[in-house]
Design an enzyme around this catalytic site. Structure first.
Site, PDB file in Angstrom:
ATOM      1  N   GLU A   1       1.982   0.921   7.187  1.00 11.29           N
ATOM      2  CA  GLU A   1       0.554   1.192   7.054  1.00 11.29           C
ATOM      3  C   GLU A   1      -0.310   0.021   7.499  1.00 11.29           C
ATOM      4  O   GLU A   1      -1.510  -0.017   7.215  1.00 11.29           O
ATOM      5  CB  GLU A   1       0.240   1.608   5.618  1.00 11.29           C
ATOM      6  CG  GLU A   1       0.970   2.898   5.254  1.00 11.29           C
ATOM      7  CD  GLU A   1       0.691   3.386   3.853  1.00 11.29           C
ATOM      8  OE1 GLU A   1      -0.044   2.699   3.110  1.00 11.29           O
ATOM      9  OE2 GLU A   1       1.202   4.461   3.491  1.00 11.29           O
TER      10      GLU A   1
ATOM     11  N   LYS B   1      -3.713  14.426  -0.318  1.00  9.73           N
ATOM     12  CA  LYS B   1      -2.984  14.339   0.948  1.00  9.73           C
ATOM     13  C   LYS B   1      -2.849  15.756   1.498  1.00  9.73           C
ATOM     14  O   LYS B   1      -2.171  16.596   0.895  1.00  9.73           O
ATOM     15  CB  LYS B   1      -1.603  13.713   0.744  1.00  9.73           C
ATOM     16  CG  LYS B   1      -1.644  12.234   0.364  1.00  9.73           C
ATOM     17  CD  LYS B   1      -0.249  11.708   0.064  1.00  9.73           C
ATOM     18  CE  LYS B   1      -0.240  10.202  -0.155  1.00  9.73           C
ATOM     19  NZ  LYS B   1       1.100   9.713  -0.573  1.00  9.73           N
TER      20      LYS B   1
END
Length: 429
Positions: A205, A337
């Protein structure tokens, strides 16, 4: 009517070099919407299922040609001729067509790619930016970013048990200034970690993955970087953690191997409470394992008035599970999500349910991302006021930040940056 005339899917690559699904939806006017779906590494057991081929001869079994084929055949046949502006009806059609509780037949990666592409096509047809298509014409707020600057757990090859150590710039008057703050801290953190002899390679990330001795050292490095950048920890910038506790919950204990600790639920709550006393932590995600509801209740009772307690693996963007959490007083926030549930309509329903209950909703990326920036528009359009989309490197993360910059510019002085007001679920902030 914005009739759908064609649906085309293909296999593309995500930010980890793994296949994912991209879909195009074409309307009779000639307008097209395109969307690509993300994929997670640390996943909840009750997430909607992404369909993988399992053919070891292609992409080590991670190909998505079956999901692509499902879009190009069954799904295409079911939605051609439907009105793209009828998002809820199209999503219900996808859900019914799949026929399973977790979208395991067609694949959530197939249904989501189409759901997102339909929305993009409809927004384009209506002449609206995507965030306005989602949110209407009312006032909007930019989201406070959770920036993952130190990676551990499943996102990095180091000894840090906690998966993400994040910064949240809160004292700024705009998203643009908050992003600048985060970038400056990121660059100072790189200098500091390099000076201490740690590698400055980045994780999935975009955050650094130093082989620190434990969570406290990681947070001290971040605080040092905040100060070096000219900001004050606790005033200008708050800290956040993603424990991803399910990943180290074994036989009823939280096994923090990097720190040599084996803790009960109560012991791990004490561990987190101690960190919250030492550092300006405002948010803790997945502070207990997804199946440890008693531990979650204990954690919420102990810290829930002053710390945002975010359920990710716990709730998996599922309204049925979220409703149980609300009823039992577990957590006070949900991570959103889109690929955990598999359609936009179900995603939006989870955000709405959370808000009605006084829970915050944090719009989130996955560790395997693409250049698709839909979640930026969702965060603004739904007035979520928080977004979690990685660090200040890797173009798959920056794509979302850059889209937010464009949105803020487009909205001009009609949009606000909420700062600490984003934590409306807390009583002591």
């Amino acid at each position: 009517m914005s009739a759908i005339v064609d649906v085309i899917a293909r296999e593309i690559l995500d930010s980890r070099g793994n296949p994912t699904v991209e879909a195009d939806v074409l309307l009779e006017s000639g307008v097209m919407g395109r969307a690509a779906v993300p994929s997670g590494a640390s996943t909840g057991s009750r997430e909607a299922i992404e369909l993988r081929d399992g053919d070891a001869a292609r992409f080590l079994g991670k190909g998505v040609l079956r999901a692509v084929e499902n879009v190009n055949t069954e799904i295409s046949e079911a939605i051609i001729g439907l009105d793209a502006e009828e998002q809820a009806f199209i999503d219900r059609t996808l859900i019914d067509l799949d026929g399973t509780e977790n979208k395991s037949r067609l694949g959530a990666n197939a249904t989501l790619a189409v759901s997102m592409a339909v929305a993009r096509a409809a927004a384009e047809e209506a002449g609206l930016p995507l965030y306005r298509y989602f949110g209407g014409s009312g006032p909007m707020a930019m989201p406070v970013p959770m920036m993952n600057v130190i990676n551990g757990g499943e996102h990095a090859n180091n000894s840090l048990d906690i998966q993400e150590c994040m910064i949240m710039p809160v004292s700024m008057g705009s998203f643009r200034e908050a992003l600048r703050c985060g970038a400056e801290i990121f660059h100072h953190l790189k200098k500091i970690t390099d000076k201490k002899g740690y590698p400055t390679t980045v994780g999935d990330e975009g955050g650094f993955a130093p082989n620190v001795s434990g969570t406290e050292e990681a947070l001290n490095l971040i605080q040092e970087a905040i100060a070096a950048a000219g900001y004050e920890p606790g005033r200008d910038v708050l800290l956040a953690l993603d424990c991803a506790a399910s990943e180290f919950y074994k036989d009823g204990k939280y096994e923090l191997k990097g720190e040599g600790l084996s803790l009960t639920s109560e012991g791990f709550t004490d561990y987190l409470a101690t960190l919250a006393d030492k550092f300006p932590i405002v948010s803790i995600e997945d502070g207990m394992a997804e199946g440890d509801w008693a531990g979650w209740k204990h954690l919420t009772d102990r810290l829930g008035r002053k710390i945002q307690l975010v359920g990710d693996d716990l709730f998996v963007t599922n309204t049925k599970i979220l409703e149980q959490g609300i009823d039992q007083g577990v957590a006070n926030s949900i991570l959103i999500k889109i690929n955990q549930i598999g359609t936009l309509s179900e995603t939006f329903a989870a955000v709405e349910m959370a808000k009605r209950a006084g829970y915050t909703a944090v719009i989130s990326h996955r560790s395997g991302e693409t250049e698709d920036s839909t979640i930026a528009d969702i965060a603004v359009g739904l007035n979520a006021m928080q977004i979690k989309t990685g660090s200040l490197s890797r173009s798959d993360r920056i794509a979302k930040y850059n889209q937010l910059l464009r949105i803020e510019e487009d909205l001009g002085n009609t949009v606000v940056y909420p700062g600490k007001r984003a934590f409306y679920n807390l009583r002591s902030r």
